[in-house]
Scaffold this active site. Structure first.
Site, short mmCIF file in Angstrom:
data_model
loop_
_atom_site.label_atom_id
_atom_site.label_comp_id
_atom_site.label_asym_id
_atom_site.label_seq_id
_atom_site.Cartn_x
_atom_site.Cartn_y
_atom_site.Cartn_z
N GLU A 1 24.43 46.34 132.34
CA GLU A 1 23.39 47.59 132.79
C GLU A 1 22.13 47.39 132.42
O GLU A 1 21.68 47.39 130.78
CB GLU A 1 24.51 48.71 131.62
CG GLU A 1 25.38 49.49 132.64
CD GLU A 1 25.38 49.35 133.62
OE1 GLU A 1 24.42 50.08 133.93
OE2 GLU A 1 26.43 49.71 134.53
N CYS B 1 15.46 53.42 130.44
CA CYS B 1 15.88 52.24 131.65
C CYS B 1 15.71 53.13 133.28
O CYS B 1 15.61 52.37 134.13
CB CYS B 1 17.20 51.70 131.58
SG CYS B 1 19.19 52.66 131.49
#
Length: 468
Positions: A209, A243
């Site tokens: 991720e 993010c």
């Protein structure tokens, strides 16, 4: 290797079958829920100490979303674990064909510092639910949260099956030398490559991720005030250290001029005339990270904000206008409270701009015309997509979350987390009798046998028939 004994101990526990029964998994998940309840105030205090995270943001992102994942898993685990029966051909019609949901074994979860509870515990929930033994490695950068997890999580979970390892780059490097059955990593693309390289030595599957520069296209047809509030919320939540935050805005010159006063109004509405004094605006996590973010302020023109304080690691909510694609801020993920605006002529140019760069974790598109939003969706590629808002797609446990290409590999959230940590084992259990049904596939071969095999094994297209 200093961690070889720990990995061996967990593997022995896993091989004993201890983590496989549903009752055991449920008990460990319930214990994780008690951890979140009992340590709520300490989690809020630790994240505030690490990055000045406001209590509201910390509760929403670190506790509430974690508990949603936990409750979704507890509510559905029995169904998720069931064998999945599949279609059969004529030869196997009397047999049992199914997919068994097996755990991988001993898995490693490496968490980041920006959401140090959520991005560690959400994958842990899925790993426990899938029946694995787990080593979790919290980030050493968010040191107060790391200490909290290291000192207290083991009081809730079975220490023979779950462990916390702390340390920095050197310790993580040694940890990765061990053979794991699955590795889940959240962090930057550069470190993701290191993790993937280490995993490749043992042929270990991974979920990565990662981050990236998430574009946010704003068309000329939209409610400017609503766009400003939603973009400002997504960009400045957790002081921009997210993010999936909108990394930069793409819009026409006309829209840039409209957005500026609307963004200024939204920032004042959220954080008051002096965001530095607002209890609702966070700080950069560390000195190194602060200096990196501050250096990005030289790009474009500071239209609002721009103030910094190294002692507090404070960077004001900032909007940069007239940013060029060659400016420093466009060469790396911002990961701070700075919003650059890049001017494009129209939607087609915005789409070309997006497609000329690595595929991002998320793409955002704002327009009152749904056709425009759909055009951006259909003509681009990204890990996720959200139209007319920012970040809200990750609040749904029903949607997969993950990157593509440079922004990541694999997906999770809700059942997708369970599936990520599960090996789907294809199984066929045949009848010991009825051997005459098998004789056409045995030598000696003949055209007649081939015809029988074709008729019983063939998968036909729908709407087509075969004339014998």
């Amino acid at each position: 290797n200093p961690y070889a004994g720990l990995v061996k101990h967990l593997r022995t526990s896993w091989l004993s079958g201890r983590t496989r029964p549903m009752e055991y998994r449920l008990a460990q998940l319930e214990a994780l829920g008690r951890f979140l309840d009992d340590k709520k105030e300490e989690i809020l205090e630790a994240t505030a100490a690490d990055m000045g995270k406001p209590c509201f943001e910390a509760f929403f992102s670190e506790i509430l979303l974690c508990k949603n994942e936990l409750h979704q898993t507890l509510n559905n685990l029995g169904q998720w674990m069931k064998d999945e029966h599949v279609d059969k051909n004529l030869v196997t019609r009397l047999d049992s064909a199914f997919i068994r949901k097996d755990p991988y074994g001993v898995v490693l979860i490496i968490g980041p510092w920006n959401y140090p509870i959520n991005l560690l515990l959400v994958p842990l929930i899925g790993a426990i639910a899938a029946g694995n033994c787990v080593i979790v490695k919290p980030s050493e950068i968010s040191k107060n949260t790391e200490r909290l997890v290291a000192e207290t999580l083991s009081c809730y979970l079975d220490n023979d099956c779950y462990a916390v390892v702390t340390g920095g780059v050197q310790e993580t490097t040694r940890l990765l030398e061990n053979k794991f059955d699955f590795i889940f990593f959240t962090g930057s693309p550069s470190v993701g490559r290191v993790v993937m390289t280490a995993a490749a030595k043992h042929l270990t599957p991974v979920t990565l991720e990662l981050g990236g520069k998430n574009p946010c296209y704003v068309s000329d047809s939209c409610d400017v005030q609503n766009v400003a509030r939603r973009v400002a919320w997504g960009r400045f939540f957790n002081a921009g250290q997210t993010c999936i935050a909108p990394d930069y805005v793409l819009c026409s010159l006309e829209m840039q001029e409209k957005l500026m006063p609307a963004l200024r109004e939204a920032i004042a509405e959220f954080f008051g005339p002096n965001p530095r004094e607002s209890p609702d605006f966070g700080r950069i996590v560390g000195d190194k990270q602060f200096r990196r973010v501050r250096a990005l302020l030289c790009s474009g023109r500071v239209a609002m904000g721009g103030q910094t304080d190294e002692n507090e690691r404070y960077v004001a909510p900032t909007v940069l206008a007239d940013v060029l694609p060659t400016d420093p801020i466009m060469q790396e993920e911002v990961f701070g409270p700075i919003l650059p605006i890049v001017v494009v002529a129209n939607m087609d140019e915005a789409i070309d701009f997006i497609n000329a760069r690595p595929r991002p974790l998320t793409i955002y598109a704002f327009s009152c015309d749904s056709k425009v939003v759909n055009q951006v969706l259909e003509r681009t590629s990204s890990g996720g997509f959200c139209g007319n808002d920012t970040m809200m797609h990750v609040t749904l446990t029903s949607l997969p979350f993950g990157g593509i290409g440079n922004s990541g590999l694999g997906k999770y959230h809700g059942k997708f987390t369970f599936d990520t940590f599960t090996h789907q084992r294809g199984c066929l259990h045949r009848n010991m009798g009825l051997e005459a049904l098998n004789s056409p596939r045995y030598p000696p071969y003949s055209q007649q046998k081939l015809g029988l095999v074709t008729a019983t094994f063939e998968v036909k297209r729908r709407g087509m028939c075969t004339i014998l």
